[in-house]
Design an enzyme around this catalytic site. Structure first.
Site, PDB file in Angstrom:
ATOM      1  N   ASP A 195       1.163   8.519  -1.850  1.00  0.00           N
ATOM      2  CA  ASP A 195       0.739   7.435  -2.740  1.00  0.00           C
ATOM      3  C   ASP A 195      -0.712   7.019  -2.508  1.00  0.00           C
ATOM      4  O   ASP A 195      -1.349   6.445  -3.372  1.00  0.00           O
ATOM      5  CB  ASP A 195       1.669   6.232  -2.558  1.00  0.00           C
ATOM      6  N   HIS A 211      -3.140  -0.753  -3.052  1.00  0.00           N
ATOM      7  CA  HIS A 211      -2.577  -1.234  -1.787  1.00  0.00           C
ATOM      8  C   HIS A 211      -3.574  -2.098  -1.014  1.00  0.00           C
ATOM      9  O   HIS A 211      -3.326  -2.435   0.136  1.00  0.00           O
ATOM     10  CB  HIS A 211      -2.145  -0.062  -0.903  1.00  0.00           C
TER      11      HIS A 211
END
Length: 91
Positions: free
Chosen positions: A48, A89
């Site tokens: 990711d 993130h």
């Protein structure tokens, strides 16, 4: 609309949001490559959040762009500031 040239975040600024061990690891893999280092997975890097060559410098550039955007807002140079390169993130 105006485009503002961002600056690069310093290591001290990055350390306000990330641990020293994370930054050291990011710097290491940025120079040496990941080589399937298990610590990368521990830090959430991988599928990711892919590891690319120069990831440390890229992170410093993206962080600096966010800091630049925030400074523009605080200085009332704009009403809206967007860093399109910001990671999903990011803290």
């Amino acid at each position: 609309m105006s485009v503002v040239k961002p600056r690069v975040a310093t290591i001290e600024e990055m350390a306000k949001f990330h641990s020293d061990s994370y930054l050291e690891h990011l710097h290491k893999i940025s120079q040496d490559g990941d080589n399937d280092d298990p610590q990368s997975t521990d830090f959430g890097l991988g599928y990711d959040c892919p590891i690319v060559e120069g990831i440390f410098d890229y992170a410093a550039a993206v962080g600096g762009a966010s800091i630049t955007a925030a400074q523009c807002l605080m200085d009332q140079k704009c009403e809206v500031a967007i860093n399109w390169a910001g990671w999903h993130h990011a803290k």
